[in-house]
Every structure is written in structure tokens, then in C-alpha cells.
Design an enzyme around this catalytic site. Structure first.
Site, PDB file in Angstrom:
ATOM      1  N   GLN A 196       0.815  -1.210   0.000  1.00 13.27           N
ATOM      2  CA  GLN A 196       0.000   0.000   0.000  1.00 13.27           C
ATOM      3  C   GLN A 196       0.851   1.264   0.000  1.00 13.27           C
ATOM      4  O   GLN A 196       0.459   2.287  -0.556  1.00 13.27           O
ATOM      5  CB  GLN A 196      -0.959  -0.017   1.187  1.00 13.27           C
ATOM      6  CG  GLN A 196      -1.983  -1.137   1.122  1.00 13.27           C
ATOM      7  CD  GLN A 196      -2.773  -1.137  -0.178  1.00 13.27           C
ATOM      8  OE1 GLN A 196      -3.492  -0.189  -0.484  1.00 13.27           O
ATOM      9  NE2 GLN A 196      -2.630  -2.197  -0.972  1.00 13.27           N
ATOM     10  N   HIS A 244       1.605   3.062  -3.372  1.00 11.34           N
ATOM     11  CA  HIS A 244       0.676   3.951  -4.072  1.00 11.34           C
ATOM     12  C   HIS A 244       1.162   5.394  -4.125  1.00 11.34           C
ATOM     13  O   HIS A 244       1.055   6.067  -5.150  1.00 11.34           O
ATOM     14  CB  HIS A 244      -0.691   3.939  -3.381  1.00 11.34           C
ATOM     15  CG  HIS A 244      -1.572   2.816  -3.806  1.00 11.34           C
ATOM     16  ND1 HIS A 244      -2.239   2.790  -4.998  1.00 11.34           N
ATOM     17  CD2 HIS A 244      -1.910   1.667  -3.172  1.00 11.34           C
ATOM     18  CE1 HIS A 244      -2.942   1.678  -5.102  1.00 11.34           C
ATOM     19  NE2 HIS A 244      -2.764   0.982  -4.007  1.00 11.34           N
ATOM     20  N   GLU A 284      -9.054   2.290   6.048  1.00 11.32           N
ATOM     21  CA  GLU A 284      -9.620   1.925   4.747  1.00 11.32           C
ATOM     22  C   GLU A 284      -9.525   0.410   4.562  1.00 11.32           C
ATOM     23  O   GLU A 284     -10.506  -0.259   4.221  1.00 11.32           O
ATOM     24  CB  GLU A 284      -8.850   2.650   3.640  1.00 11.32           C
ATOM     25  CG  GLU A 284      -9.299   2.297   2.239  1.00 11.32           C
ATOM     26  CD  GLU A 284      -8.398   2.895   1.178  1.00 11.32           C
ATOM     27  OE1 GLU A 284      -8.846   2.978   0.021  1.00 11.32           O
ATOM     28  OE2 GLU A 284      -7.245   3.284   1.481  1.00 11.32           O
ATOM     29  N   HIS A 285      -8.320  -0.134   4.762  1.00 17.05           N
ATOM     30  CA  HIS A 285      -8.104  -1.581   4.686  1.00 17.05           C
ATOM     31  C   HIS A 285      -7.564  -2.054   6.039  1.00 17.05           C
ATOM     32  O   HIS A 285      -6.606  -1.474   6.553  1.00 17.05           O
ATOM     33  CB  HIS A 285      -7.052  -1.948   3.636  1.00 17.05           C
ATOM     34  CG  HIS A 285      -7.258  -1.336   2.295  1.00 17.05           C
ATOM     35  ND1 HIS A 285      -6.619  -0.159   1.895  1.00 17.05           N
ATOM     36  CD2 HIS A 285      -8.021  -1.727   1.243  1.00 17.05           C
ATOM     37  CE1 HIS A 285      -6.984   0.132   0.667  1.00 17.05           C
ATOM     38  NE2 HIS A 285      -7.833  -0.791   0.243  1.00 17.05           N
ATOM     39  N   ASP A 323      -7.832  -5.465  -3.849  1.00 15.70           N
ATOM     40  CA  ASP A 323      -7.597  -4.434  -4.857  1.00 15.70           C
ATOM     41  C   ASP A 323      -8.005  -4.898  -6.253  1.00 15.70           C
ATOM     42  O   ASP A 323      -8.388  -4.078  -7.093  1.00 15.70           O
ATOM     43  CB  ASP A 323      -6.118  -4.048  -4.877  1.00 15.70           C
ATOM     44  CG  ASP A 323      -5.740  -3.116  -3.743  1.00 15.70           C
ATOM     45  OD1 ASP A 323      -6.646  -2.511  -3.147  1.00 15.70           O
ATOM     46  OD2 ASP A 323      -4.535  -2.996  -3.450  1.00 15.70           O
ATOM     47  N   HIS A 331     -51.236  22.225   7.785  1.00 15.20           N
ATOM     48  CA  HIS A 331     -51.015  20.800   7.583  1.00 15.20           C
ATOM     49  C   HIS A 331     -52.275  20.025   7.988  1.00 15.20           C
ATOM     50  O   HIS A 331     -52.707  19.104   7.288  1.00 15.20           O
ATOM     51  CB  HIS A 331     -49.824  20.311   8.425  1.00 15.20           C
ATOM     52  CG  HIS A 331     -48.484  20.656   7.855  1.00 15.20           C
ATOM     53  ND1 HIS A 331     -48.091  21.941   7.614  1.00 15.20           N
ATOM     54  CD2 HIS A 331     -47.453  19.851   7.493  1.00 15.20           C
ATOM     55  CE1 HIS A 331     -46.866  21.932   7.116  1.00 15.20           C
ATOM     56  NE2 HIS A 331     -46.453  20.671   7.034  1.00 15.20           N
TER      57      HIS A 331
END
Length: 449
Positions: A267, A270, A336-337, A370, A429
């Protein structure tokens, strides 16, 4: 190699783990807003001309139109490496298996005799899907965005991805990467635009002479894409403001340090802002993972980028007292992961409350998710997993309540409606109900209830 944060001695505060103590990437979307605002306004007023200028300014390519010709999509698929095509086809097949099962069915509840409420699930009419460019090429993001939208029944899909600089007179110069184009063609998407960054989001939001406006934009991107999403939210729906990728690994002495290090590196590859966090009660494992990182990082293709990400403040090893403490930490971090590499990993994973996606045991690395687990890799970042979900079929569906009451059914509840309307000082109403009964609300005897 990883910074260490030792939480073993501190006691939990009344509110739980202090999230400020945990590693986190800094993403100043607010600062980026002022940079993207004039870009979005320029696209709003000048359309394609502005997009062409931004392609020259930001991507350093000259283009004469933004929409990708059909023949370019066909050629990209025709020339795609057969092995890559097979990988994309399998990725899409598995994603369809998972996402097809997410489609909701309409449901009708009989509240009273003659009174029902139906919830209809209706797909968004038109969606813009953003696929980032930059340091890497992401045909997998085409799969992860397109498949759930198609399975949701979205009728009109458009993809935008930055134009690429290509040496010489290559046919793909000024277009998104050929593998992106091929992935679009493979999935049956024929509306693709060579536009990146905030300007692509503005194109989707406001429309141009080439691209009709969309209702929603999904897909990851850099801080400027995130800022444009924030700015234009309301003009369009968005999935999330995605930030740099994150991996957290909760591991004990049973974990293989070779695999843990490899997953952290995967990761960190990236982006220099990517976050890689190890949470463990074992100092021995932390030491072993550090040793593996020192051995594995120099051998990686993108070793400089990886080393910067692993050495940044967004990455680190968090030492905890035990697995219960570790679970509290990863829930506070809301990665996230999240990988669980412990004894009885399934039972530990079942206790996780906050994560974009959870990967159980030594044979479910984030890399699997992924590309080919069948799950979606467009996931909440920056701690947003404590309140938000990843991309799914549900992202592209809207629930519409359909109320169907006959006269007797309305009569049976009319008194309550009038009473509540008057309690809120909204007498009109109540009058809307009274008007259906000659301005007299039926008594229980008159309504037959």
C-alpha cells in the site's frame, strides 16, 4: 523503519482511544478548495475550451477534443495484452457475483387496512465515474466503479481519466491510458473523456457541449479531486472525498513478519502520503517486521516512494497491551483496509466495528481486494470508515417511499395528524386533512375504526 507509538502504559480515556495519538496522513482539502474554485467556475462558463486549456497546463498535452473516439476504445481493447485482459475479465466476473447480490428489492408494508407504504429502489439516472492517472494506471478502478453502477441499473455511464503524454506520434497521445480505455471497452462503456483533476469533476457537474451533466460522481482521486467533490456536492451527489490509501494490520506473535512487511509495502507503493500502520501487542513481531522492511524495501521497484511513505508521520507501529486493546485502537483508527493476522483471526475480525474492508488471515492480503476478491476497492479513508461505507450497488440506488392510503385509512389517523400539526403550529397541515372530510375530522365511530 516505522515510527513507534507505545500505548501499552497509558490507560484508555473515558471516551476511548485518543485518535490524535494515531498515525494519519494530512490532507488539507480546505486549502485545496480555493485552488479548485476558479477551475470549476472556468469549466462551468467555458466548457470544453477550459478543459483543453487545463490539459495543456496540468497534463502538458495538446488535445482538440475531450471525448475519446469510439475507434480509440476499440483499438485499445484489440491491442490489450491478453494476460491483462484475462485478469480484468476475472476481476469483473468476481465483482459482478458480489455486487449483483447487493441489489435491493422493493418492499411494501401494510400499515393499516387500505394504507400501505412501499419503498422503491430507483437507480441514479446518469453517473460520472472518475479514474485517476498520475503515478500509476488503474484499470481496476474502472472495474470497481463501473460494475456496481451497471448492476444497480444506472442507465447512463461516463468515465473521465486524465490524458497521457506519449512520446512521438503514438495513437494514444492526449488520451487516457490505453489500458483504461481497454477496460472501459471491455465493460461496454463507450462514453469516455480525457479529463483529469478538479476540471473533470466540474465537467461532470455542469456539463459541456461534449458531456451532458451527471447526477452523481464516484471514484478516487487526489486532494484536488476531493476538494472539487466537496465544492460541488449539492450540484452533484458524491460517494466520498477519498484521501491517500491506508492499511492497518492487527497482528500477534502468530503473524508472519515477511507477509506483514510485504502487505505494508504494497500500500505504501501507491503514494508518498500512503499510510501503513501495524498494531501489535508483540514488540518481537514489530522488530521482525522492521527487519523485513529493511530487507524488502530496497528491492522494490518504487523503493524511494515506499520508503518516504513508511517513514512519514502517517505510518508507524502502535504497540498495545493485548488484542482487546488492539481492537480498540483499530476501531478508533477506522482504516480503509484492515488486515487481521492473529490466532483465531475470524473471531477477532467479527469484533471489528470500523473499517472500509476487513481481510482475514494470512491468505487474504489487501492486494487480493484491490483486484480480484470480488469486493470493492473504493473505500472510505481518513477515519471515515466509522460512519461511511465503500462503493457498492447501494451507492447508485435511491429509496423512494410511495404512500397509498384510501379514505378509511386516512380517516383512521386523521385526528392524530391534525393534533400533531397544531402542536407544531402548522395548522395548514391539519387543514389539508380536514379538507378531505368537509373540514370535519371524522370521529372513531364515523371512520369505522
Amino acid at each position: 523503519m516505522l515510527n513507534r507509538i507505545d500505548l501499552r502504559e497509558g490507560r484508555p480515556s473515558e471516551g476511548g482511544i485518543d485518535r490524535d495519538l494515531l498515525p494519519r496522513a494530512e490532507l488539507d482539502v480546505e486549502a485545496a478548495l480555493e485552488k479548485v474554485r476558479p477551475i470549476c467556475e472556468n469549466v462551468r462558463h467555458r466548457g470544453t475550451a477550459a478543459l483543453i486549456e487545463y490539459a495543456e497546463r496540468f497534463e502538458h498535452v495538446t488535445v482538440d477534443r475531450i471525448r475519446v473516439p469510439a475507434e480509440a476504445l476499440e483499438r485499445a481493447l484489440r491491442e490489450l495484452d491478453p494476460a491483462v485482459r484475462a485478469g480484468l475479465e476475472e476481476s469483473a466476473r468476481r465483482a459482478r457475483l458480489v455486487h449483483r447480490d447487493q441489489r435491493r428489492t422493493d418492499s411494501t408494508v401494510r400499515v393499516v387496512p387500505g394504507g400501505t407504504v412501499t419503498e422503491r429502489w430507483v437507480p441514479v439516472e446518469r453517473v460520472g465515474l472518475y479514474v485517476p492517472g498520475g503515478r500509476a494506471v488503474y484499470p481496476s478502478s474502472v472495474v470497481m466503479n463501473v460494475v456496481p453502477a451497471q448492476e444497480a441499473g444506472v442507465g447512463s455511464l461516463a468515465v473521465a481519466s486524465p490524458p497521457q503524454r506519449t512520446p512521438g506520434n503514438d495513437w494514444s497521445a492526449g488520451l487516457p491510458h490505453p489500458t483504461i480505455l481497454a477496460a472501459c471497452a471491455l465493460l461496454g462503456v463507450d462514453e469516455v473523456y480525457a479529463a483529469g483533476g478538479a476540471q473533470a469533476i466540474a465537467m461532470f457537474a455542469y456539463g459541456t457541449d461534449e458531456c451532458p451533466p451527471v447526477r452523481m460522481v464516484t471514484g478516487p482521486g487526489n486532494v484536488y479531486v476531493a476538494a472539487a467533490k466537496r465544492l460541488l456536492k449539492g450540484v452533484i451527489g458524491i460517494d466520498a472525498e477519498a484521501g491517500p490509501t491506508e492499511i492497518a494490520v492487527l497482528a500477534d506473535d502468530s503473524a508472519d513478519p515477511v507477509a506483514v512487511a510485504a502487505d505494508l509495502i504494497s500500500q505504501a507503493e501507491h503514494d508518498v502520503l500512503a499510510a501503513a500502520v501495524l498494531v501489535t501487542p508483540s514488540a518481537a513481531l514489530a522488530d521482525a517486521v522492521d527487519a523485513e522492511l529493511r530487507a524488502q524495501v530496497p528491492a522494490a521497484k518504487h523503493h524511494e516512494r515506499i520508503a518516504e511513505a513508511l517513514g512519514g508521520r502517517q505510518s508507524g507501529t502502535v504497540l498495545v497491551r493485548d488484542l482487546d486493546h488492539g481492537l480498540a485502537v483499530v476501531d478508533a483508527y477506522a482504516a480503509e483496509h484492515l488486515e487481521i493476522m492473529t490466532e483465531d483471526a475470524r473471531a477477532v475480525a467479527a469484533r471489528v466495528r470500523n473499517a472500509g474492508a476487513v481481510f482475514i488471515g494470512p491468505y487474504a492480503p489487501v492486494s487480493l481486494g484491490d483486484y480480484a476478491a470480488g469486493s470493492n476497492h473504493v473505500l472510505p479513508t481518513g477515519g471515515c470508515a466509522c460512519h461511511s461505507s465503500g462503493l457498492s450497488v447501494q451507492t447508485f440506488l435511491r429509496g423512494i417511499h410511495v404512500v397509498d392510503y384510501d379514505r378509511d385509512a386516512l380517516a383512521g389517523v386523521a385526528r392524530h395528524v391534525v393534533t400533531l400539526a397544531e402542536a407544531e403550529d402548522l395548522p395548514a397541515h391539519g387543514s389539508a386533512v380536514k379538507a378531505r372530510f368537509d373540514w370535519q375530522v371524522p370521529t372513531e365511530d364515523e371512520s369505522g375504526k
